[in-house]
Write an enzyme that holds these catalytic residues in place. Structure first.
Site, PDB file in Angstrom:
ATOM      1  N   GLN A  61       0.738  -1.347   0.200  1.00  0.00           N
ATOM      2  CA  GLN A  61       0.089   0.004   0.118  1.00  0.00           C
ATOM      3  C   GLN A  61       0.638   1.356   0.040  1.00  0.00           C
ATOM      4  O   GLN A  61       0.579   2.241  -0.565  1.00  0.00           O
ATOM      5  CB  GLN A  61      -0.889   0.089   1.173  1.00  0.00           C
ATOM      6  CG  GLN A  61      -1.967   1.058   1.374  1.00  0.00           C
ATOM      7  CD  GLN A  61      -3.069   0.309   0.338  1.00  0.00           C
ATOM      8  OE1 GLN A  61      -3.456  -0.695   0.366  1.00  0.00           O
ATOM      9  NE2 GLN A  61      -4.016   1.226  -0.481  1.00  0.00           N
ATOM     10  N   LYS A 113       1.696   1.963  -3.683  1.00  0.00           N
ATOM     11  CA  LYS A 113       0.698   2.403  -4.469  1.00  0.00           C
ATOM     12  C   LYS A 113       0.135   3.487  -4.141  1.00  0.00           C
ATOM     13  O   LYS A 113      -0.343   4.183  -5.054  1.00  0.00           O
ATOM     14  CB  LYS A 113      -0.537   1.142  -4.004  1.00  0.00           C
ATOM     15  CG  LYS A 113      -1.945   1.307  -4.776  1.00  0.00           C
ATOM     16  CD  LYS A 113      -2.933   0.419  -4.104  1.00  0.00           C
ATOM     17  CE  LYS A 113      -2.530  -0.899  -4.174  1.00  0.00           C
ATOM     18  NZ  LYS A 113      -3.467  -1.839  -3.688  1.00  0.00           N
ATOM     19  N   LYS A 121      -2.705  -0.691   6.439  1.00  0.00           N
ATOM     20  CA  LYS A 121      -3.944  -1.991   6.244  1.00  0.00           C
ATOM     21  C   LYS A 121      -4.408  -2.595   7.547  1.00  0.00           C
ATOM     22  O   LYS A 121      -3.620  -2.604   8.476  1.00  0.00           O
ATOM     23  CB  LYS A 121      -3.190  -3.058   5.422  1.00  0.00           C
ATOM     24  CG  LYS A 121      -4.325  -3.854   4.578  1.00  0.00           C
ATOM     25  CD  LYS A 121      -4.580  -3.142   3.187  1.00  0.00           C
ATOM     26  CE  LYS A 121      -5.676  -3.970   2.657  1.00  0.00           C
ATOM     27  NZ  LYS A 121      -6.115  -3.523   1.414  1.00  0.00           N
ATOM     28  N   GLY A 148     -12.541  -0.243   2.855  1.00  0.00           N
ATOM     29  CA  GLY A 148     -12.916  -1.482   2.421  1.00  0.00           C
ATOM     30  C   GLY A 148     -11.824  -2.328   2.063  1.00  0.00           C
ATOM     31  O   GLY A 148     -10.727  -2.106   1.320  1.00  0.00           O
ATOM     32  N   ASP A 149     -11.936  -3.802   1.757  1.00  0.00           N
ATOM     33  CA  ASP A 149     -11.137  -4.723   1.150  1.00  0.00           C
ATOM     34  C   ASP A 149     -11.862  -6.005   1.180  1.00  0.00           C
ATOM     35  O   ASP A 149     -13.528  -5.862   1.370  1.00  0.00           O
ATOM     36  CB  ASP A 149     -10.001  -5.034   1.863  1.00  0.00           C
ATOM     37  CG  ASP A 149      -8.890  -5.795   1.000  1.00  0.00           C
ATOM     38  OD1 ASP A 149      -8.235  -4.937   0.039  1.00  0.00           O
ATOM     39  OD2 ASP A 149      -8.651  -6.818   1.280  1.00  0.00           O
ATOM     40  N   ASN A 168     -16.328  -6.927  -5.037  1.00  0.00           N
ATOM     41  CA  ASN A 168     -16.496  -5.525  -5.563  1.00  0.00           C
ATOM     42  C   ASN A 168     -15.650  -5.245  -6.791  1.00  0.00           C
ATOM     43  O   ASN A 168     -15.891  -4.504  -7.820  1.00  0.00           O
ATOM     44  CB  ASN A 168     -15.920  -4.654  -4.376  1.00  0.00           C
ATOM     45  CG  ASN A 168     -15.964  -3.090  -4.779  1.00  0.00           C
ATOM     46  OD1 ASN A 168     -14.654  -2.535  -4.978  1.00  0.00           O
ATOM     47  ND2 ASN A 168     -17.139  -2.563  -4.693  1.00  0.00           N
ATOM     48  N   SER A 216     -10.408   7.245  -2.990  1.00  0.00           N
ATOM     49  CA  SER A 216     -10.749   7.251  -1.391  1.00  0.00           C
ATOM     50  C   SER A 216     -10.070   8.733  -0.937  1.00  0.00           C
ATOM     51  O   SER A 216     -10.533   9.246  -0.142  1.00  0.00           O
ATOM     52  CB  SER A 216     -10.029   6.236  -0.664  1.00  0.00           C
ATOM     53  OG  SER A 216     -11.026   4.957  -0.598  1.00  0.00           O
TER      54      SER A 216
HETATM   55  P1  NDP Z   1     -14.634  -8.958  -1.990  1.00  0.00           P
HETATM   56  O1  NDP Z   1     -14.670  -9.398  -0.708  1.00  0.00           O
HETATM   57  O2  NDP Z   1     -15.800  -7.985  -2.471  1.00  0.00           O
HETATM   58  O3  NDP Z   1     -14.615 -10.057  -3.120  1.00  0.00           O
HETATM   59  C1  NDP Z   1     -13.450 -10.988  -2.972  1.00  0.00           C
HETATM   60  C2  NDP Z   1     -13.741 -12.214  -4.200  1.00  0.00           C
HETATM   61  O4  NDP Z   1     -12.808 -12.781  -4.252  1.00  0.00           O
HETATM   62  C3  NDP Z   1     -14.933 -13.023  -3.904  1.00  0.00           C
HETATM   63  O5  NDP Z   1     -15.257 -13.302  -5.351  1.00  0.00           O
HETATM   64  C4  NDP Z   1     -14.397 -14.098  -3.166  1.00  0.00           C
HETATM   65  O6  NDP Z   1     -14.872 -15.313  -3.531  1.00  0.00           O
HETATM   66  C5  NDP Z   1     -12.962 -14.104  -3.843  1.00  0.00           C
HETATM   67  N1  NDP Z   1     -11.970 -14.691  -2.907  1.00  0.00           N
HETATM   68  C6  NDP Z   1     -11.642 -14.297  -1.905  1.00  0.00           C
HETATM   69  N2  NDP Z   1     -10.599 -15.170  -1.327  1.00  0.00           N
HETATM   70  C7  NDP Z   1     -10.571 -16.030  -1.860  1.00  0.00           C
HETATM   71  C8  NDP Z   1      -9.856 -17.273  -2.000  1.00  0.00           C
HETATM   72  N3  NDP Z   1      -8.965 -17.428  -0.755  1.00  0.00           N
HETATM   73  N4  NDP Z   1      -9.646 -18.123  -2.955  1.00  0.00           N
HETATM   74  C9  NDP Z   1     -10.674 -17.596  -4.131  1.00  0.00           C
HETATM   75  N5  NDP Z   1     -11.432 -16.724  -4.265  1.00  0.00           N
HETATM   76  C10 NDP Z   1     -11.416 -15.937  -3.105  1.00  0.00           C
HETATM   77  O7  NDP Z   1     -13.400  -8.287  -2.403  1.00  0.00           O
HETATM   78  P2  NDP Z   1     -12.724  -7.145  -3.193  1.00  0.00           P
HETATM   79  O8  NDP Z   1     -13.498  -7.272  -4.389  1.00  0.00           O
HETATM   80  O9  NDP Z   1     -12.780  -5.801  -2.464  1.00  0.00           O
HETATM   81  O10 NDP Z   1     -11.169  -7.438  -3.250  1.00  0.00           O
HETATM   82  C11 NDP Z   1     -10.690  -8.406  -4.206  1.00  0.00           C
HETATM   83  C12 NDP Z   1      -9.093  -8.244  -4.132  1.00  0.00           C
HETATM   84  O11 NDP Z   1      -9.032  -6.641  -4.738  1.00  0.00           O
HETATM   85  C13 NDP Z   1      -8.361  -8.126  -3.026  1.00  0.00           C
HETATM   86  O12 NDP Z   1      -7.051  -8.614  -3.295  1.00  0.00           O
HETATM   87  C14 NDP Z   1      -8.021  -6.903  -2.489  1.00  0.00           C
HETATM   88  O13 NDP Z   1      -7.105  -6.598  -1.573  1.00  0.00           O
HETATM   89  C15 NDP Z   1      -8.040  -5.989  -3.788  1.00  0.00           C
HETATM   90  N6  NDP Z   1      -8.374  -4.723  -3.866  1.00  0.00           N
HETATM   91  C16 NDP Z   1      -9.594  -4.022  -3.422  1.00  0.00           C
HETATM   92  C17 NDP Z   1      -9.870  -2.684  -3.416  1.00  0.00           C
HETATM   93  C18 NDP Z   1     -11.145  -2.159  -3.277  1.00  0.00           C
HETATM   94  O14 NDP Z   1     -11.215  -1.046  -3.398  1.00  0.00           O
HETATM   95  N7  NDP Z   1     -11.961  -3.046  -2.755  1.00  0.00           N
HETATM   96  C19 NDP Z   1      -8.735  -1.951  -3.857  1.00  0.00           C
HETATM   97  C20 NDP Z   1      -7.380  -2.333  -4.072  1.00  0.00           C
HETATM   98  C21 NDP Z   1      -7.396  -3.947  -4.084  1.00  0.00           C
HETATM   99  P3  NDP Z   1     -15.714 -16.262  -1.998  1.00  0.00           P
HETATM  100  O15 NDP Z   1     -16.927 -15.229  -1.637  1.00  0.00           O
HETATM  101  O16 NDP Z   1     -15.824 -17.502  -2.374  1.00  0.00           O
HETATM  102  O17 NDP Z   1     -14.608 -15.825  -0.882  1.00  0.00           O
END
Ligand code: NDP
Length: 433
Positions: A99, A102, A114, A153-154, A229, A365
């Site tokens: 982070q 970034k 984080k 969020g994350d 997300n 953000s």
């Molecule tokens: P969400 O919780 O909205 O979604 C996560 C997704 O990833 C779900 O589909 C989930 O499936 C899947 N997932 C999580 N863990 C695993 C795993 N161990 N194996 C397989 N699938 C998995 O999270 P986000 O979309 O917010 O975040 C996704 C990624 O993007 C992360 O790496 C996060 O750090 C990164 N990110 C997010 C930002 C944001 O603004 N939200 C900003 C920058 C980066 P399931 O429901 O089965 O767990």
């Protein structure tokens, strides 16, 4: 390694950065003399705490909460909170470390941090999630503030959780310090486009990268992993840009929809009903669900890994190459293993690391923080335009640094170098702190 035993993900993230910095350090001996590296890999502060809460059966549960305040040379610590059973010290530190660079790359004045907890929101009622968030904030509130540390969020933390966290912060502090969290509802201090920003930004970055080689998204097939997300808004922006995103996944399996994923149906299942991706195939004629397996086996021109760390390994990279992939842009943090990154780069695939490609979320953000500080509100179109401009600048900064340090088009080197130099200069200017 000696100092951080068993912190696999953290060591992987540190190696990934330090291993690329050799040409940068050769040009900047002052960073070595100032011992910037030793200080950079040590968080400024790290808090771990007990999060007790009561479930719907009246049983007491205990989780472990974390916040790592990694580096505030550029501004208040900034970075998301992750609620997932896999969260541990190593995961939080890897995310906090990434982070820093970034956030520097966004050009906004924000430091790196984080946090999260090993809480599993899956299958929990709204009330359970609320009680957990309230308990988590009851400890966290002592360490955060709009000028100190601003979480967002994350994985597992979206609009619902930010709402509960903010509500509790407000009660505890007797104030409405809206700039203490980002990702808030647009009716109470949230910024337009924050929900979409990470996904949209990753697509904007991919467009910039493709445009440099005279290519574009028009008519391209995109392979997307995840259905949270980031994935949802990558899929939406790909289709708005004339491409076709044909997959989405979760930890149980993936769906393929050759007509292009129906974003409204996906949002209904994931954002409204909080269901599983398998339900998409049940409701969308012509699509199919593959239990288990990895989405990378589906052929496509572009790939957007948007789920979690190390989800795209060597085998996945080989499948993508067999399927004719031209560009990979990381929506998630560190989703591609180092071996897979090397293979893709050697094979001539354009590769955008998460530090650059997913920076649109945190950049927006920072815009939310500005709006909160000035009590201003920008509309959707204006906010999306700002995001697009920021992603163009992040791309340019990464590409220029890749050229400057001798490997044009190596965005891994470029993003690490550009982010590192900005932070390292600030640290030197501020003395030994
Ligand atoms: P969400 O919780 O909205 O979604 C996560 C997704 O990833 C779900 O589909 C989930 O499936 C899947 N997932 C999580 N863990 C695993 C795993 N161990 N194996 C397989 N699938 C998995 O999270 P986000 O979309 O917010 O975040 C996704 C990624 O993007 C992360 O790496 C996060 O750090 C990164 N990110 C997010 C930002 C944001 O603004 N939200 C900003 C920058 C980066 P399931 O429901 O089965 O767990």
């Amino acid at each position: 390694e000696r100092r951080n035993p068993n912190e696999t993900e953290f060591l992987q993230a540190v190696h990934e950065v330090l291993d690329t910095l050799t040409p940068v350090l050769a040009e900047h001996p002052e960073f070595i003399e100032g011992d910037v590296l030793d200080r950079l890999v040590e968080p400024e502060r790290l808090v771990m705490f007990r999060v007790p809460w009561v479930d719907d059966e009246n049983r007491v549960r205990v989780n472990r909460g974390y916040r790592v305040q990694f580096n505030s040379a550029l501004g208040p610590f900034k970075g998301g909170l992750r609620f997932h059973p896999s969260v541990n010290l190593s995961v939080v530190k890897f995310l906090g470390f990434e982070q820093i660079f970034k956030n520097a790359l966004t050009g906004q004045r924000i430091g790196g941090g984080k946090g999260g907890a090993d809480f599993d929101p899956r299958g929990r009622s709204d009330h359970e999630v609320m009680r957990f968030c309230q308990s988590y904030m009851t400890e966290l509130y002592r360490y955060i503030g709009s000028q100190t540390d601003v979480p967002a969020g994350d994985i597992g933390v979206g609009g619902r959780e930010i709402g509960y966290l903010f509500g509790q912060y407000r009660r505890l502090t007797n104030g409405h310090e809206s700039g203490v969290l980002t990702g808030k509802g647009t009716g109470w201090g949230g910024a337009e486009v924050r929900t979409q920003a990470t996904g949209y930004g990753a697509v904007f970055f991919a467009q910039e990268m493709l445009a440099r080689t005279g290519d574009g998204l028009e008519g391209r097939r995109a392979i997307v992993s995840g259905s949270g997300n980031v994935a949802i808004y990558v899929i939406e922006k790909v289709s708005q840009s004339g491409g076709r995103a044909i997959t989405a996944s979760d930890s149980s399996g993936y769906v393929v929809d050759e007509q292009g994923i129906d974003v409204e149906l996906l949002k209904q299942i994931k954002e409204v009903e909080r269901g599983r991706i398998s339900e998409y195939a049940e409701r969308r004629p012509g699509s199919r669900y593959v239990a288990g397996g990895a989405v990378w086996e589906v052929p496509g021109d572009l790939a957007f890994p948007c789920a979690t760390q190390n989800e795209l390994g060597l085998e996945g990279a080989r499948s993508l190459l067999d399927g004719g992939v031209r560009a990979v842009a990381e929506g998630a943090n560190m989703p591609t293993t180092p071996e897979a990154v090397a293979l893709l780069q050697q094979s001539g695939v354009l590769f955008a690391p998460g530090k650059a490609a997913n920076a649109g979320g945190v950049a927006t953000s920072a815009l939310e923080m500005s709006q909160n500080a000035s009590r201003d509100r920008w509309d959707f179109a204006q906010s999306e335009e700002r995001l697009q401009r920021i992603m163009r600048d992040v791309h340019a900064a990464s590409y220029d640094a890749s050229e400057r340090y001798g490997r044009p088009g190596d965005y891994v080197l470029g993003a690490n170098a550009a982010g590192f130099v900005t932070v390292a200069r600030a640290m030197l200017d501020q003395g030994v702190v």
